[in-house]
Scaffold this active site. Structure first.
Site, PDB file in Angstrom:
ATOM      1  N   GLU A 172       0.806  -1.227   0.000  1.00 52.56           N
ATOM      2  CA  GLU A 172       0.000   0.000   0.000  1.00 52.56           C
ATOM      3  C   GLU A 172       0.838   1.276   0.000  1.00 52.56           C
ATOM      4  O   GLU A 172       0.794   2.088   0.944  1.00 52.56           O
ATOM      5  CB  GLU A 172      -0.946   0.003   1.213  1.00 52.56           C
ATOM      6  N   GLU A 388      -5.251  -8.657   1.003  1.00 51.50           N
ATOM      7  CA  GLU A 388      -5.900  -8.380   2.284  1.00 51.50           C
ATOM      8  C   GLU A 388      -7.385  -8.172   2.016  1.00 51.50           C
ATOM      9  O   GLU A 388      -7.752  -7.453   1.078  1.00 51.50           O
ATOM     10  CB  GLU A 388      -5.373  -7.084   2.930  1.00 51.50           C
TER      11      GLU A 388
HETATM   12  O1  IFM Z   1      -3.704  -3.252   9.249  1.00 54.09           O
HETATM   13  C1  IFM Z   1      -3.698  -2.661   7.978  1.00 54.09           C
HETATM   14  C2  IFM Z   1      -2.578  -3.233   7.147  1.00 54.09           C
HETATM   15  O2  IFM Z   1      -1.341  -3.058   7.743  1.00 54.09           O
HETATM   16  C3  IFM Z   1      -2.562  -2.570   5.796  1.00 54.09           C
HETATM   17  N1  IFM Z   1      -3.849  -2.632   5.171  1.00 54.09           N
HETATM   18  C4  IFM Z   1      -4.987  -2.198   5.934  1.00 54.09           C
HETATM   19  C5  IFM Z   1      -4.996  -2.902   7.271  1.00 54.09           C
HETATM   20  C6  IFM Z   1      -6.209  -2.457   8.100  1.00 54.09           C
HETATM   21  O3  IFM Z   1      -6.129  -1.097   8.342  1.00 54.09           O
END
Ligand code: IFM
Length: 498
Positions: A172, A388
């Site tokens: 990200e 994710e």
């Molecule tokens: O916990 C974070 C992760 O580190 C990166 N993506 C979003 C998640 C939730 O905020």
């Protein structure tokens, strides 16, 4: 076939991987162990009011010491992919120089342990924990950090590349550059437009250099990166809102992907920034063009963007306030982000109609489908990984000791269904990772939001499978059963489908 698990599972191809995800800083703890150097998050967390309740990641889920048991737990879920990150400060405590053997040995053991259980190790090389020594020299806002990153990537790929075939370069980039260098909400806690723009260009360069460095070590390795993405919808059909949405899409979804995949920043982004602040040097854009082998997607919400409410006639202000603050200075002045800007940025993410998670994020499963399908339209057939997907709810074990997290089950069911729809629409999606395996250190929010499918009692470090983990395990079991189904009919009996 009436079992709901099987109905969902049957919508995925036989080689689709179901996994879970974590990141080093959020679960490992043991921040001083085996020669690890300090990271920007250690420094940031020690500042007053940086993290809710003053919490730190000093222990987190104690994974650095409990990794053996954790692998057993991961294996018990039946997943065949584990996405984790490698902590740069454990490998190179000051961000440069030779490998710290004791630090690398941790990941070496982890990789072997996963492979022994038939689980794909799927590492990310950078999930936000920059060695503090590099930040002291300017961090991502300094050009040279890209070269340091490429050296680090090559060192790790050289040592683990015989067993790890797929590598993610970053997690990200938009989130850590904007929150870290523009909004000051994440480490290193800076608030500067110039710093942010420079960090964007450095991280884009680091992608390209890292990609090439890993390929130079082992050309067969697959190298991609993981992006926070969201479909962007104009709040109305007005020209202004459509234009605002176009800008929001360029900024949120494409400032990193476009230069890598196509060799150019999105025009809408370039139109809105003092371009010289990016510090693009001769030859950079050609060198940056390194189409990735796969794209990782983290999609938590959609964005509904309106030009109207905050800044009627100056769209980039929606995010930065750039034009207003640089007007009259030739567009090259630095810009200090004020609390008002932060509030206006956050409210752009806030207007929506679906239910919300503990993070205040709208639950909108269709968003994941839309992102995957639009990536496939732009880059047909490119392998995509959902790196994710998950939600935070305030759940804890009930009197019966069980965590009844029906909302999380509904979330994953709907998001998996959305992925299956995207696959049905032709997207080459290869895996899905529940965020997160464990409740963990949620950055500036500390331990309050619980994203895990496994509950962690931070005092005792007891792990308790939530009902969502049990549900996920059943779904994966059903998928495996679907894959081994043997058709015994003779070819002549097969119905003809047209
Ligand atoms: O916990 C974070 C992760 O580190 C990166 N993506 C979003 C998640 C939730 O905020």
């Amino acid at each position: 076939m009436t079992d709901p698990h099987a109905l969902l599972a049957a919508r995925f191809p036989a080689d689709f991987r179901f996994g879970v995800a974590t990141s080093a800083y959020q679960i490992e703890g043991s921040l001083d162990a085996d020669g690890r150097g300090p990271s920007i998050w250690d420094t940031f967390a020690s500042r007053a009011n940086a993290i809710e309740r003053g919490e730190t990641a000093a222990i987190a889920c104690d994974h650095y010491r409990r990794w053996r048991d954790d692998i057993e737990l991961i294996a018990s879920l039946g997943v065949d992919s584990y996405r984790f990150s490698i902590a740069w400060p454990r490998i190179q405590p000051t961000g440069r120089g030779p490998v710290n053997e004791a630090g690398l040995a941790f990941y070496d053991r982890l990789v072997d342990g996963l492979l022994a259980k038939g689980i794909r190790p799927f590492p990310t090389l950078y999930h936000w924990d920059l060695p503090q020594a590099l930040e002291d020299e300017g961090g991502w806002a300094t050009r040279d950090t890209a070269e340091r990153y490429a050296e680090y990537a090559a060192l790790v790929a050289d040592r683990l590349g015989d067993r790890v075939g797929e590598w993610s370069l970053f997690n990200e980039p938009y989130i850590f550059t904007s929150r870290g260098y523009l909004l000051g909400r994440y480490a290193p806690g800076k608030r500067s437009l110039r710093g942010f723009l420079r960090s964007v260009h450095t991280v884009v360069r680091a992608h390209a250099l890292g990609y090439r460095a890993i390929k130079a070590v082992q050309p067969h390795l697959k190298v991609g990166s993981v992006f926070a993405m969201a479909p962007v919808e104009p709040a109305t059909t007005s020209d202004a809102d459509i234009e605002a949405a176009r800008y929001g899409d360029a900024l949120f979804n494409r400032i990193f992907i476009d230069p890598l995949m196509q060799g150019a920043y999105p025009q809408a982004f370039l139109d809105g920034v003092p371009i010289r602040a990016l510090d693009i040097q001769e030859g950079d854009m050609a060198a940056i063009h390194t189409p990735l082998d796969f794209i990782g997607v983290n999609c938590y919400y959609r964005l509904i963007i309106s030009a109207g409410e905050q800044l009627p006639d100056d769209l980039p202000l929606l995010f930065f306030g750039i034009r207003a603050d640089t007007r009259g200075t030739g567009g090259h002045a630095d810009f200090t982000v004020t609390q008002d800007t932060v509030t206006s940025l956050l409210s752009a993410f806030g207007r929506s109609e679906g239910e919300r998670t503990e993070m205040g994020w709208e639950i909108w499963p269709r968003a994941l489908h839309d992102v995957l399908v639009s990536l496939n339209i732009q880059y047909p057939g490119l392998p995509l990984h959902v790196c994710e997907s998950g939600c935070a709810f305030a759940d804890k074990p009930g009197d019966d000791g069980i965590v009844h997290d029906e909302s999380r089950i509904a979330y994953h069911r709907a998001h998996l269904s959305s992925v299956a729809d995207a696959i049905g629409a032709g997207a080459n999606v290869r895996s899905y990772h529940a965020w997160s395996l464990y409740d963990n250190f949620e950055w500036a929010s500390g331990y309050r939001p619980r994203f895990g499918i496994v509950h962690v009692d931070y005092k005792s470090q007891r792990r308790t499978l939530k009902q969502s983990a049990e549900w996920y395990r059943e779904m994966i079991r059903a998928a495996a059963a679907t894959r081994t189904m043997v058709i015994t009919r003779s070819p002549a009996d097969r119905p003809a489908y047209r």
